[in-house]
Design an enzyme around this catalytic site. Structure first.
Site, PDB file in Angstrom:
ATOM      1  N   TYR A  32       0.813  -1.459   0.110  1.00  0.00           N
ATOM      2  CA  TYR A  32      -0.011  -0.194   0.077  1.00  0.00           C
ATOM      3  C   TYR A  32       0.843   1.253  -0.048  1.00  0.00           C
ATOM      4  CZ  TYR A  32       1.026   1.034   4.808  1.00  0.00           C
ATOM      5  OH  TYR A  32       1.480   1.240   5.930  1.00  0.00           O
ATOM      6  N   LYS A  75       6.427  -1.843   1.895  1.00  0.00           N
ATOM      7  CA  LYS A  75       5.471  -1.125   2.441  1.00  0.00           C
ATOM      8  C   LYS A  75       4.385  -2.334   2.562  1.00  0.00           C
ATOM      9  CE  LYS A  75       3.276   3.321   3.269  1.00  0.00           C
ATOM     10  NZ  LYS A  75       3.479   3.462   4.772  1.00  0.00           N
ATOM     11  N   ARG A  82       7.791   4.117  -5.018  1.00  0.00           N
ATOM     12  CA  ARG A  82       8.002   3.092  -3.992  1.00  0.00           C
ATOM     13  C   ARG A  82       6.892   2.115  -4.098  1.00  0.00           C
ATOM     14  NH1 ARG A  82       7.539   5.468   2.454  1.00  0.00           N
ATOM     15  NH2 ARG A  82       5.362   5.898   1.664  1.00  0.00           N
ATOM     16  N   GLU A 116      12.349   2.614  14.049  1.00  0.00           N
ATOM     17  CA  GLU A 116      11.420   3.504  13.552  1.00  0.00           C
ATOM     18  C   GLU A 116      10.044   3.455  14.293  1.00  0.00           C
ATOM     19  OE1 GLU A 116       9.976   2.957   9.371  1.00  0.00           O
ATOM     20  OE2 GLU A 116      10.250   0.921   9.663  1.00  0.00           O
ATOM     21  N   HIS A 132      -1.472 -21.115  -0.074  1.00  0.00           N
ATOM     22  CA  HIS A 132      -0.095 -20.121   0.230  1.00  0.00           C
ATOM     23  C   HIS A 132       0.657 -19.653  -1.065  1.00  0.00           C
ATOM     24  CE1 HIS A 132      -1.165 -21.263   4.045  1.00  0.00           C
ATOM     25  NE2 HIS A 132      -0.101 -20.582   4.699  1.00  0.00           N
ATOM     26  N   LEU A 137      11.262   1.419   6.909  1.00  0.00           N
ATOM     27  CA  LEU A 137      10.631   1.778   5.725  1.00  0.00           C
ATOM     28  C   LEU A 137      11.092   3.188   5.346  1.00  0.00           C
ATOM     29  CD1 LEU A 137       8.002   1.496   3.821  1.00  0.00           C
ATOM     30  CD2 LEU A 137       6.913   3.309   4.953  1.00  0.00           C
ATOM     31  N   ARG A 162      -7.892 -20.307  -1.771  1.00  0.00           N
ATOM     32  CA  ARG A 162      -6.919 -20.213  -0.836  1.00  0.00           C
ATOM     33  C   ARG A 162      -5.745 -21.108  -0.863  1.00  0.00           C
ATOM     34  NH1 ARG A 162      -5.199 -21.564   4.389  1.00  0.00           N
ATOM     35  NH2 ARG A 162      -4.256 -19.923   5.530  1.00  0.00           N
TER      36      ARG A 162
HETATM   37  N1  PDD Z   1       2.838   5.237   7.428  1.00  0.00           N
HETATM   38  N2  PDD Z   1       7.686   3.896   8.955  1.00  0.00           N
HETATM   39  C1  PDD Z   1       6.668   3.215   8.973  1.00  0.00           C
HETATM   40  C2  PDD Z   1       6.382   1.864   9.541  1.00  0.00           C
HETATM   41  C3  PDD Z   1       5.346   4.010   8.314  1.00  0.00           C
HETATM   42  O1  PDD Z   1       3.959   2.945   8.290  1.00  0.00           O
HETATM   43  C4  PDD Z   1       5.368   5.074   7.814  1.00  0.00           C
HETATM   44  C5  PDD Z   1       4.209   5.661   7.087  1.00  0.00           C
HETATM   45  C6  PDD Z   1       6.575   5.721   7.705  1.00  0.00           C
HETATM   46  C7  PDD Z   1       6.806   7.043   7.200  1.00  0.00           C
HETATM   47  O2  PDD Z   1       6.703   7.185   5.723  1.00  0.00           O
HETATM   48  P1  PDD Z   1       6.014   8.288   4.800  1.00  0.00           P
HETATM   49  O3  PDD Z   1       7.004   9.299   5.146  1.00  0.00           O
HETATM   50  O4  PDD Z   1       6.437   7.856   3.297  1.00  0.00           O
HETATM   51  O5  PDD Z   1       4.781   8.395   5.159  1.00  0.00           O
HETATM   52  C8  PDD Z   1       7.561   5.240   8.159  1.00  0.00           C
HETATM   53  C9  PDD Z   1       1.778   5.567   6.962  1.00  0.00           C
HETATM   54  C10 PDD Z   1       1.462   7.062   6.598  1.00  0.00           C
HETATM   55  C11 PDD Z   1       0.505   4.590   7.213  1.00  0.00           C
HETATM   56  O6  PDD Z   1       0.879   3.459   7.325  1.00  0.00           O
HETATM   57  O7  PDD Z   1      -0.568   5.172   7.352  1.00  0.00           O
END
Ligand code: PDD
Length: 291
Positions: free
Chosen positions: A33, A148, A52, A181, A102, A211, A100
């Protein structure tokens, strides 16, 4: 005006938007996403988000559901139909719907794509956001959080732990006691070297352990312009607790200064001067993209 969502080629009322129960996102979290911020009707740093998303799809060997051009058109249409001036567009792509099993479907199925939009209240002045309280917790995610992926269970549990501690976010800590993070944001500290007096921003390097946030990318680019020193190496919880300032960055909440960690005040407990300089520069960075 009802909310409208995009689901696999159709624009439908949000309340009736559906995907099949055998969508692999639903059953295996087999998808990716992205979240693109919209400020004053403008998509911020848009291409970096699509880059990304495409990289995540390639890493997971999921076909791109539509071309980049079509995706930007769909995202804009969703923003327009939902009359989003300030907010986000959410894009989710999964490996599609199949019985379903895997392993990847033997008979290829088209990837499934959902796009939604949401209004968010922005602070009147982007350079003056509310401070947040943070707790720390174990980083229990898989070994590839650089993708992501929609598989967010450890992030969900970490964010819930923060809420139950009356905090806003959990900063995740690895087995070496280093902060990787936040559960949904990148984590930063500001340290002044006691000998040289030099100010250094520290954030975890963008390897497979975090991320690579788009706001983080923008700040790294701004650092060059403003000659801020960035040290892209992990910082420990001890370093965090004794930092002069701390903040986090994400597209949903932009930059948020940290007031406390685990109940202990960071620095003066107010937005520090370096964080304020970064907030000002980032607000300009956004303003320069808004017509
Ligand atoms: N989250 N690290 C993680 C684990 C994240 O889920 C996000 C963003 C970031 C920051 O990434 P960016 O600057 O590209 O938003 C770092 C989004 C906003 C979410 O999951 O809603």
């Amino acid at each position: 005006m009802p909310r409208i969502a995009y689901v696999n080629g159709r624009y439908v009322p949000h309340a009736h938007a559906q995907v099949g129960i055998e969508d692999r996102g639903y059953q295996f979290a087999d998808g990716v996403y992205d979240v693109v911020p919209i400020v004053k009707g403008t998509f911020i740093d848009e291409d970096w988000h699509w880059d990304r998303l495409e990289r995540g799809l390639a890493e997971l060997r999921i076909d791109q559901p539509v071309s980049r051009k079509a995706l930007t058109m769909i995202a804009r249409r969703i923003a327009k139909m939902n009359m989003i001036e300030n907010g986000i567009v959410y894009v989710q792509v999964t490996r599609g719907e199949a019985p379903r099993d895997h392993k990847f479907p033997a008979k290829p199925v088209p990837p499934a794509m959902v796009v939604t939009g949401r209004h968010l209240k922005m602070p009147d002045d982007l350079a003056k956001p509310q401070m947040i309280d943070v707790i720390t917790g174990p980083d229990q995610r898989w070994a590839r959080p650089d993708i992501k992926s929609i598989s967010l269970l450890p992030n969900v549990l970490a964010k819930q732990a923060a809420a139950e501690a009356n905090a806003y976010e959990t900063w995740l800590v690895n087995e070496r006691n280093e902060v990787t993070e936040g559960s949904s944001a990148n984590a930063w500290i500001v340290r002044r070297d006691p000998e040289s007096g030099r100010v250094i921003l520290k954030t975890h390097q963008s390897d497979q352990a975090i991320l690579k946030g788009i706001v983080r990318t923008a700040l790294v680019a701004l650092a060059e312009k403003h000659q801020w020193s960035i040290d892209e190496t992990p910082f420990t919880v001890d370093e965090l607790m004794s930092a002069d300032e701390a903040f986090q960055s994400s597209s949903g909440n932009m930059i948020r200064p940290v007031r406390s960690v685990n109940g202990s005040t960071i620095g003066s407990g107010e937005t520090g001067p370096v964080t304020q300089e970064i907030l000002n520069a980032f607000a300009d960075h956004i303003a320069s993209q808004c017509s």
